[in-house]
Design a protein around this motif. Structure first.
Motif, short mmCIF file in Angstrom:
data_model
loop_
_atom_site.label_atom_id
_atom_site.label_comp_id
_atom_site.label_asym_id
_atom_site.label_seq_id
_atom_site.Cartn_x
_atom_site.Cartn_y
_atom_site.Cartn_z
N SER A 158 0.83 -1.21 0.00
CA SER A 158 0.00 0.00 0.00
C SER A 158 0.86 1.25 0.00
CB SER A 158 -0.94 -0.01 1.21
OG SER A 158 -0.21 0.11 2.42
N LYS A 184 2.33 1.62 -3.52
CA LYS A 184 1.30 2.13 -4.42
C LYS A 184 1.21 3.65 -4.36
CE LYS A 184 -3.59 1.48 -5.56
NZ LYS A 184 -4.86 0.79 -5.16
N GLU A 185 1.53 4.21 -3.20
CA GLU A 185 1.51 5.67 -3.02
C GLU A 185 2.87 6.29 -3.29
OE1 GLU A 185 -1.19 7.49 -2.21
OE2 GLU A 185 -2.45 5.69 -2.20
#
Length: 308
Positions: A241, A244-245
């Motif tokens: 996560s 992904k950022e």
């Protein structure tokens, strides 16, 4: 009324509320309709000089509080119609029909007001309870409520002899992230972590934000081996996560699994916290997971086995 009697009445009322809260809404709906019918029958059988209209507030209250506002409105209207029909049947003074309808309209207004008031009060109490148990930023369980849940799960674990796992998750170098990108960015980061964690774990698992960048996870009825799989998967999901950022953010996790947990919540929390800091000392971005078996000798708890 003596203090003892007041306490007994209060306990009785609380017990009745707990029973109705535990019942399905359909039960409360049927109970409200039955109570309206019963009051209407009583009203029909007694002298017309005696008014029992106030008793209709009981089924209205049950419907509005334990079901929903729409059911409360329905029961309020049903109560008013029942009261109107009984009054017309018992009209020994042969009053003009409009008088009955006017009285019914006044009573209906009062019934609807009470129903709306109770529904709003219930909604407000639910929202206040949620605020008291929830972290405002992430929507996760807050520290106080989490500790209550852990205490409850400890009792269940001891009673049923089931394992219990508690994990601490800390964002590595979170202070530097806040200093570099600002607190707004840090808050958004915490929200992403909360969402990713919630989506990864089971419904029976409890995730809490304890403060700052520290999160705690309770895995009820979860053995060491199962917790190991879950926590490694969570670690992988959290890293993904962040990637992904386009963020190079890592996590240190400390976890403790008890086959027979101690009764002290503070002791379990302290062990998990220490393991998390041990993971940081070993280089960060690690899972430090320990298995502890406890045995009772007199009234003391002693570690008899540990595993990393």
């Amino acid at each position: 009324m003596s203090k003892i009697t007041k306490k007994a009445v209060k306990r009785g009322n609380m017990r009745l509320i707990e029973i109705l809260e535990a019942k399905p809404k359909s039960f409360s709906t049927l109970l409200s309709i039955f109570t309206v019918s019963l009051i209407g029958l009583i009203d029909y059988c007694i002298s017309p000089e005696i008014s029992v209209s106030i008793l209709y507030l009981l089924p209205i209250g049950i419907a509005a509080w334990f079901v929903n506002k729409h059911t409360g409105f329905f029961v309020a209207v049903s109560s008013d119609i029942t009261n109107l029909v009984v009054n017309q049947i018992q009209d020994q003074y042969h009053l003009h029909p409009l008088i009955h309808f006017w009285n019914a309209l006044v009573i209906l207004s009062f019934f609807l007001f009470v129903s709306h008031l109770l529904s709003q009060l219930k909604t407000t109490l639910i929202n206040l309870e949620k605020l008291a148990r929830t972290d405002n930023l992430t929507g996760l369980t807050n520290r106080g409520f989490f500790l209550d849940i852990v205490n409850s799960e400890i009792e269940k674990s001891l009673r049923h002899r089931e394992p219990l796992t508690l994990a601490y998750v800390d964002v590595d170098n979170f202070k530097q992230i806040n200093d570099q990108f600002g607190h707004g960015f840090g808050d958004r980061l915490l929200q992403i972590i909360a969402k990713s964690t919630t989506n990864t774990l089971r419904k029976i698992d409890v995730i809490a934000r304890l403060g700052g960048d520290e999160f705690a996870i309770l895995l009820p009825r979860t053995s060491y081996e199962s917790a190991e799989v879950v926590l490694h998967r969570l670690h992988t999901v959290l890293l993904a996560s962040m990637k992904k950022e386009n963020l190079s953010v890592t996590f240190s996790i400390g976890a403790i699994t008890f086959n027979n947990p101690p009764k002290s919540v503070a002791e379990i929390i302290e062990v998990a916290d220490n393991l998390m800091y041990l993971a940081k000392k070993k280089g960060k971005n690690l899972l430090q997971h320990e298995l502890c078996d406890w045995k009772v000798e007199s009234e003391d708890w002693k570690v008899v086995n540990s595993k990393f």
